[in-house]
Design a protein around this motif. Structure first.
Motif, PDB file in Angstrom:
ATOM      1  N   CYS A 150       0.861  -1.358  -0.043  1.00  0.00           N
ATOM      2  CA  CYS A 150       0.105  -0.032   0.040  1.00  0.00           C
ATOM      3  C   CYS A 150       0.733   1.326  -0.067  1.00  0.00           C
ATOM      4  O   CYS A 150       0.543   2.366  -0.670  1.00  0.00           O
ATOM      5  N   ASN A 154       1.040  -0.153  -4.685  1.00  0.00           N
ATOM      6  CA  ASN A 154       0.733  -1.287  -5.482  1.00  0.00           C
ATOM      7  C   ASN A 154      -0.437  -2.085  -4.904  1.00  0.00           C
ATOM      8  O   ASN A 154      -0.303  -3.010  -4.121  1.00  0.00           O
ATOM      9  N   MET A 155      -1.577  -1.224  -5.087  1.00  0.00           N
ATOM     10  CA  MET A 155      -2.834  -1.955  -4.406  1.00  0.00           C
ATOM     11  C   MET A 155      -3.195  -3.120  -5.003  1.00  0.00           C
ATOM     12  O   MET A 155      -3.745  -3.866  -4.269  1.00  0.00           O
ATOM     13  N   ASP A 156      -2.907  -3.501  -6.340  1.00  0.00           N
ATOM     14  CA  ASP A 156      -3.293  -4.778  -6.652  1.00  0.00           C
ATOM     15  C   ASP A 156      -2.762  -5.977  -6.044  1.00  0.00           C
ATOM     16  O   ASP A 156      -3.459  -6.925  -5.550  1.00  0.00           O
ATOM     17  N   LYS A 157      -1.290  -5.733  -5.904  1.00  0.00           N
ATOM     18  CA  LYS A 157      -0.664  -6.902  -5.152  1.00  0.00           C
ATOM     19  C   LYS A 157      -1.044  -6.948  -3.470  1.00  0.00           C
ATOM     20  O   LYS A 157      -1.300  -7.896  -2.829  1.00  0.00           O
ATOM     21  N   LEU A 159      -4.334  -6.145  -2.431  1.00  0.00           N
ATOM     22  CA  LEU A 159      -5.503  -6.691  -2.386  1.00  0.00           C
ATOM     23  C   LEU A 159      -5.326  -8.226  -2.637  1.00  0.00           C
ATOM     24  O   LEU A 159      -6.066  -9.041  -2.302  1.00  0.00           O
ATOM     25  N   ASP A 160      -4.635  -8.673  -3.723  1.00  0.00           N
ATOM     26  CA  ASP A 160      -4.346 -10.121  -4.124  1.00  0.00           C
ATOM     27  C   ASP A 160      -3.908 -10.761  -2.817  1.00  0.00           C
ATOM     28  O   ASP A 160      -4.404 -11.843  -2.476  1.00  0.00           O
ATOM     29  N   ASP A 192     -13.939   1.468  -4.237  1.00  0.00           N
ATOM     30  CA  ASP A 192     -13.379   0.108  -3.809  1.00  0.00           C
ATOM     31  C   ASP A 192     -13.472   0.137  -2.051  1.00  0.00           C
ATOM     32  O   ASP A 192     -13.481  -1.069  -1.579  1.00  0.00           O
TER      33      ASP A 192
END
Length: 522
Positions: A150, A154-157, A159-160, A192
């Protein structure tokens, strides 16, 4: 041990009894019996001592192992806190190589240090190693690495990882949700954030009653401009009797000030006092910032005095906001008074505060006071930076001292500082204003040789210089070059050329240039 000693003592006494004659022949076996007994006793005692020493050694090794191994956690933590992450990782590797079991807490310290520094490649590699070889990550481990991603946007990582926690049999905690909510709100991804809140409700975690979660969402709503939703969240907290704190009040007051609703903000400060919460430095700084932005310096001074009387000492931010506001409005004398107030309270102003006042004196052509402030800055042990020199160069140019300004550029290099595009723009502009056309072009060539890319201000100053010399073709060529450079253009360079044609009595050339400009902008 006692039996052996007693036995030996008996045999020794026998040896010295009257019945035993060493020189006689009547009892030769007695001598050997006594010697055998003494030798056997000594060997038994040596064996017992050796066994005792071995047992003590084993016990000591175990004590050392038990005592020293936990200390490595503190060593790793200390290295991480000092930013020596390379050494901490080497220590971990050495421990593993020598057969030590590095515990989960030590790994969490390492991960936290890496994530704070945004060394996410190494952090992710260490995290994968933990998954494969142990120790198995816990919820705190996931929270650390999610927060790291965060912080590195790198929000994708992040959240993953959040959605794969369950695969490892780990249930996200309230802290996990708050980390993600804060990151999403900070990036303006409020939709989101609300979707994540729905997931929380589905998981039956009572996070909506949590003051931290509600405060994070309220802050996100304020920053996205949704003041109604933010107030609704606050009202919901009050209605549910959620235990709010000074932080929640500060977010509310800051949000209202952001949305230019100072009256309501002041009303909540009163409410804050009624509930027994005293405004802290953040509360006062929020009010001072809002008042300075609106140019209400009288009220800002009043708040500054009130906070001192209430036992809250103004900090660097408090002073910086007031001094910055005063310098923007041009009241450099009052700004200087606040600077001296800081010095009287043994507060060493940061370079930015000094630079604001030097720049303000420079803008008004007060070179002597600008230099005086620089000298005070050096006397307090604060080293000038690039912005200090640019402010002083600007002051020298305002005073028409182009060569003194250029000497300051040389002084920068001697101190290990390097000029930037702003420095060259100031010098080029100053050279043209002082009629030093050749010197201005030399500066431009020097700028290009040293690898600096001209910006739109550089081109505008060069165009202005050529117009001052009546070199209209060169001015138009530079205007075309500016257009082709892809830099964002404003109307200033066009107006410089157009107005020059008008002043020299060339309306046809002015009209043709206008047509070319319209074609470019089409």
């Amino acid at each position: 041990m006692e039996t052996v000693d007693d036995n030996c003592e008996l045999r020794s006494s026998d040896c010295f009894s009257e019945k035993h004659n060493f020189e006689g022949e009547e009892n030769p076996r007695a001598v050997f019996n006594v010697l055998d007994a003494l030798l056997k006793g000594s060997l038994d005692r040596l064996k017992a001592m050796r066994e005792s020493i071995s047992l003590a050694k084993l016990g000591l090794q175990k004590c050392i192992l038990d005592a020293v191994q936990p200390d490595y956690t503190f060593m790793v933590r200390d290295l991480c806190l000092k930013g020596k992450l390379g050494a901490a990782l080497l220590l971990r590797r050495k421990l593993i190589r020598e057969g030590f079991v590095v515990d989960l807490l030590t790994h969490n310290y390492l991960l936290n240090g890496l994530c704070i520094n945004c060394d996410m490649e190494i952090a992710e590699s260490l995290f994968r190693e933990m998954l494969e070889m142990g120790p198995s990550p816990n919820c705190a481990t996931y929270n650390i690495i999610i927060k790291g991603f965060c912080l590195c946007r790198n929000m994708d990582k992040a959240l993953d990882l959040f959605y794969t926690m369950a695969n490892g049999g780990i249930r996200p905690s309230r802290i996990t949700y708050n980390i993600l909510l804060h990151a999403l709100c900070k990036r303006g991804l409020l939709d989101d954030a609300w979707k994540l809140l729905e997931d929380i409700l589905d998981d039956d975690i009572k996070t909506t009653d949590d003051a931290i979660t509600s405060t994070i969402l309220m802050d996100g709503c304020f920053k996205s401009g949704d003041m109604m939703q933010a107030i609704a969240l606050w009202d919901e907290m009050v209605e549910k009797k959620t235990k709010v704190d000074a932080v929640a009040y500060n977010v509310l007051i800051h949000g209202l000030c952001l949305n230019r609703d100072k009256k309501i903000a002041l009303g909540y400060i009163v409410d804050m006092l009624k509930r027994g919460f005293l405004p802290d430095i953040f509360t006062y700084n929020t009010l001072i910032s809002d008042l300075c932005k609106e140019g209400q310096f009288g009220e800002a001074y009043y708040i500054h005095d009130v906070m001192s009387r209430m036992g809250v000492s103004p900090d660097q931010i408090s002073y910086k906001m007031i001094i910055q506001g005063l310098c923007i409005s041009g009241d450099v004398i009052k700004a200087n008074e606040f600077l001296h107030s800081m010095l009287e309270k043994s507060m060493v102003p940061e370079p930015h505060i000094w630079n604001l006042i030097i720049d303000c004196y420079g803008r008004y052509g007060d070179l002597s006071n600008a230099i005086s402030i620089r000298d005070q800055m050096l006397a307090t042990g604060v080293l000038p930076n690039l912005f200090t020199f640019n402010a002083l160069i600007h002051a020298q140019i305002k005073g028409g001292n182009i060569f003194n300004a250029y000497s300051l550029k040389k002084d920068m290099v001697l101190l290990g500082l390097f000029p930037d595009v702003v420095t060259y723009n100031l010098l080029i502009s100053g050279a043209y204003k002082c009629g030093q056309i050749h010197f201005a072009l030399q500066l431009y060539d020097e700028m290009l040789r040293k690898g600096y890319e001209p910006d739109k201000i550089t081109y505008t100053e060069l165009i202005r210089g050529h117009c001052m010399c009546g070199e209209m073709k060169e001015a138009e060529d530079l205007f075309l070059k500016l257009h082709e450079s892809g830099l964002p253009m404003d109307i200033v360079p066009f107006k410089v050329i157009f107005d020059k044609y008008r002043r020299i009595g060339e309306p046809d050339m002015a009209f043709k240039f206008y047509q070319r400009w319209m074609t470019m902008m089409a």
